[in-house]
Motif scaffolding. Structure first.
Motif, PDB file in Angstrom:
ATOM      1  N   ALA A 299      42.561  41.395  35.421  1.00 63.59           N
ATOM      2  CA  ALA A 299      43.637  42.124  36.089  1.00 63.59           C
ATOM      3  C   ALA A 299      43.342  43.623  36.145  1.00 63.59           C
ATOM      4  O   ALA A 299      43.543  44.279  37.179  1.00 63.59           O
ATOM      5  CB  ALA A 299      44.954  41.875  35.359  1.00 63.59           C
ATOM      6  N   LEU A 300      42.845  44.181  35.044  1.00 68.98           N
ATOM      7  CA  LEU A 300      42.548  45.607  35.007  1.00 68.98           C
ATOM      8  C   LEU A 300      41.410  45.965  35.951  1.00 68.98           C
ATOM      9  O   LEU A 300      41.464  46.987  36.655  1.00 68.98           O
ATOM     10  CB  LEU A 300      42.202  46.024  33.569  1.00 68.98           C
ATOM     11  CG  LEU A 300      43.379  46.006  32.593  1.00 68.98           C
ATOM     12  CD1 LEU A 300      42.880  46.063  31.148  1.00 68.98           C
ATOM     13  CD2 LEU A 300      44.329  47.162  32.875  1.00 68.98           C
ATOM     14  N   GLU A 301      40.395  45.137  35.997  1.00 70.76           N
ATOM     15  CA  GLU A 301      39.280  45.396  36.904  1.00 70.76           C
ATOM     16  C   GLU A 301      39.716  45.312  38.361  1.00 70.76           C
ATOM     17  O   GLU A 301      39.267  46.090  39.209  1.00 70.76           O
ATOM     18  CB  GLU A 301      38.141  44.404  36.636  1.00 70.76           C
ATOM     19  CG  GLU A 301      37.238  44.795  35.477  1.00 70.76           C
ATOM     20  CD  GLU A 301      36.459  46.079  35.775  1.00 70.76           C
ATOM     21  OE1 GLU A 301      35.433  45.998  36.479  1.00 70.76           O
ATOM     22  OE2 GLU A 301      36.883  47.160  35.295  1.00 70.76           O
ATOM     23  N   TYR A 302      40.593  44.372  38.668  1.00 75.59           N
ATOM     24  CA  TYR A 302      41.084  44.266  40.044  1.00 75.59           C
ATOM     25  C   TYR A 302      41.824  45.535  40.449  1.00 75.59           C
ATOM     26  O   TYR A 302      41.604  46.079  41.547  1.00 75.59           O
ATOM     27  CB  TYR A 302      41.998  43.054  40.175  1.00 75.59           C
ATOM     28  CG  TYR A 302      42.617  42.930  41.544  1.00 75.59           C
ATOM     29  CD1 TYR A 302      41.899  42.426  42.618  1.00 75.59           C
ATOM     30  CD2 TYR A 302      43.937  43.341  41.769  1.00 75.59           C
ATOM     31  CE1 TYR A 302      42.462  42.323  43.887  1.00 75.59           C
ATOM     32  CE2 TYR A 302      44.514  43.241  43.031  1.00 75.59           C
ATOM     33  CZ  TYR A 302      43.772  42.730  44.075  1.00 75.59           C
ATOM     34  OH  TYR A 302      44.344  42.632  45.330  1.00 75.59           O
ATOM     35  N   LEU A 303      42.709  46.033  39.574  1.00 71.07           N
ATOM     36  CA  LEU A 303      43.441  47.253  39.886  1.00 71.07           C
ATOM     37  C   LEU A 303      42.518  48.463  39.965  1.00 71.07           C
ATOM     38  O   LEU A 303      42.696  49.347  40.814  1.00 71.07           O
ATOM     39  CB  LEU A 303      44.524  47.494  38.837  1.00 71.07           C
ATOM     40  CG  LEU A 303      45.717  46.522  38.867  1.00 71.07           C
ATOM     41  CD1 LEU A 303      46.647  46.788  37.687  1.00 71.07           C
ATOM     42  CD2 LEU A 303      46.476  46.636  40.182  1.00 71.07           C
ATOM     43  N   VAL A 309      39.063  53.481  40.911  1.00 74.32           N
ATOM     44  CA  VAL A 309      38.980  54.224  39.652  1.00 74.32           C
ATOM     45  C   VAL A 309      37.521  54.263  39.211  1.00 74.32           C
ATOM     46  O   VAL A 309      36.863  53.213  39.130  1.00 74.32           O
ATOM     47  CB  VAL A 309      39.849  53.558  38.568  1.00 74.32           C
ATOM     48  CG1 VAL A 309      39.708  54.298  37.241  1.00 74.32           C
ATOM     49  CG2 VAL A 309      41.304  53.516  39.013  1.00 74.32           C
ATOM     50  N   PRO A 310      36.969  55.439  38.930  1.00 71.10           N
ATOM     51  CA  PRO A 310      35.568  55.523  38.505  1.00 71.10           C
ATOM     52  C   PRO A 310      35.313  54.709  37.239  1.00 71.10           C
ATOM     53  O   PRO A 310      36.187  54.559  36.381  1.00 71.10           O
ATOM     54  CB  PRO A 310      35.367  57.021  38.250  1.00 71.10           C
ATOM     55  CG  PRO A 310      36.424  57.699  39.056  1.00 71.10           C
ATOM     56  CD  PRO A 310      37.596  56.770  39.049  1.00 71.10           C
ATOM     57  N   ALA A 311      34.106  54.208  37.141  1.00 70.31           N
ATOM     58  CA  ALA A 311      33.743  53.378  35.988  1.00 70.31           C
ATOM     59  C   ALA A 311      33.929  54.127  34.671  1.00 70.31           C
ATOM     60  O   ALA A 311      34.284  53.525  33.647  1.00 70.31           O
ATOM     61  CB  ALA A 311      32.304  52.893  36.135  1.00 70.31           C
ATOM     62  N   ALA A 312      33.710  55.432  34.679  1.00 67.95           N
ATOM     63  CA  ALA A 312      33.832  56.227  33.455  1.00 67.95           C
ATOM     64  C   ALA A 312      35.272  56.274  32.942  1.00 67.95           C
ATOM     65  O   ALA A 312      35.497  56.561  31.761  1.00 67.95           O
ATOM     66  CB  ALA A 312      33.326  57.647  33.702  1.00 67.95           C
TER      67      ALA A 312
END
Length: 332
Positions: A299-303, A309-312
């Motif tokens: 869920a967090l990766e989808y958002l 949102v940058p990977a950092a």
């Protein structure tokens, strides 16, 4: 004549069953125990007791029976004195005014992530812990307000997650949630200026939908459907229909996530696939309306991908097994 007599007999039998099912006590006639065709329901057991007793005598009952009697007494007193929600609406203006108050609260606290979920899940349930973690990390990731129905269960779990993230919280409460016997317009620990207690479900729903809409690219919102019952499904499908018909009122797309913890919604998803086979749902239509996630990381990766949102900045603090003990913020 025979058909009419049979219908009359069936109707009379159904009426008696219905009176027993709802605990119809005031006009129900006492019957000797030997004449009862089947074991009565717990609420009627005192009326069909095995031994006769004088009028006004009180029989010994178990703790569960005493609690049930007390709860029924409270409900009857509430019905006689007037509901805690107040009298029924006398004009559409009352609903409109409450809806305006919901919108004002959203404008004041800001749009954000809206959580739909069961009010019956206890803090010891793994889904409660997963929801707390998810809400904490989404509040940090999107830097947004957390919105719930301000009730117990998974709604409370989302609130606790937002408190851990030290991000704003907004609530649109209804005075009585499913599974609760008592009505209360007061939240046990949220500041009064962060939530509104609604009389009308329609106004509450409009407010929760409004909390998720996006008017500019700077708005980071989402709708997160957690495991729940009838009320959650009602809200879930209403929002799905609004997205499907492009009537949600948002200038920009709103991510809609279904959290399928422990395959909770798998049978529902199978049913929707069957609807597609029957032709009542278009191929791929349901999948285009939401994102089904089995766990918090997905869920967090989808958002994060949805909002670029940058990977950092994707520093999720999530626990794979969620075995840690969590203390509630609620006070008695």
């Amino acid at each position: 004549m025979e058909v009419a007599a049979a219908a009359s007999s069936v109707g009379a039998g159904f009426g008696a069953q219905l009176r027993r099912a709802i605990g119809f006590r005031h006009s129900q006639r006492r019957a000797p125990s030997c004449s009862c065709p089947r074991s009565p329901r717990p609420t009627a057991r005192l009326l069909c007791g095995g031994t006769a007793r004088p009028r006004g005598a009180v029989a010994a009952t178990s703790g569960d029976q005493r609690r049930r009697q007390r709860q029924l007494g409270e409900l009857e007193a509430e019905a006689e004195a007037g509901s805690a929600l107040g009298p029924p609406r006398s004009s559409p203006l009352e609903v409109r005014e409450e809806m305006a108050r919901c919108f004002d609260l959203v404008r004041r606290l800001g749009h954000g992530a809206v959580y739909l979920g069961s009010s019956r899940v206890p803090p010891t349930n793994p889904h409660f812990l997963q929801t707390t973690e998810l809400a904490r990390e989404i509040a940090r990731l999107l830097d947004c307000t957390t919105w719930t129905g301000a009730g117990p269960g998974l709604m409370d779990a989302a609130i606790q997650g937002a408190l851990e993230a030290e991000k704003p919280i907004g609530g649109l409460k209804i005075a009585k949630e499913a599974g609760e016997w008592t009505s209360s317009a007061i939240h046990p620990y949220l500041p009064p200026d962060t939530y509104l207690t609604c009389r009308f479900f329609s106004a509450r729903k409009h407010g929760l939908v409004d909390a998720a809409v996006r008017s500019s690219p700077a708005d980071r919102t989402a709708v997160i459907a957690l495991p729940g019952g009838i009320g959650t499904l009602d809200e879930l499908f209403e929002i799905m229909a609004l997205i499907q018909l492009e009537r949600i009122g948002s200038a920009l797309p709103v991510p809609f996530l279904l959290l399928n913890y422990d395959s909770y919604y798998s049978k529902l998803l199978d049913f929707l696939n069957d609807c597609q086979d029957w032709g009542t749902v278009a191929p791929g239509e349901v999948a285009s309306l939401w994102k089904v996630c089995d766990g918090n990381y997905e869920a967090l990766e989808y958002l994060a991908e949805f909002y670029n949102v940058p990977a950092a900045e994707r520093n999720y603090q999530i626990s794979p097994q969620l075995k840690q003990h969590r203390t509630s913020y609620a006070t008695n």
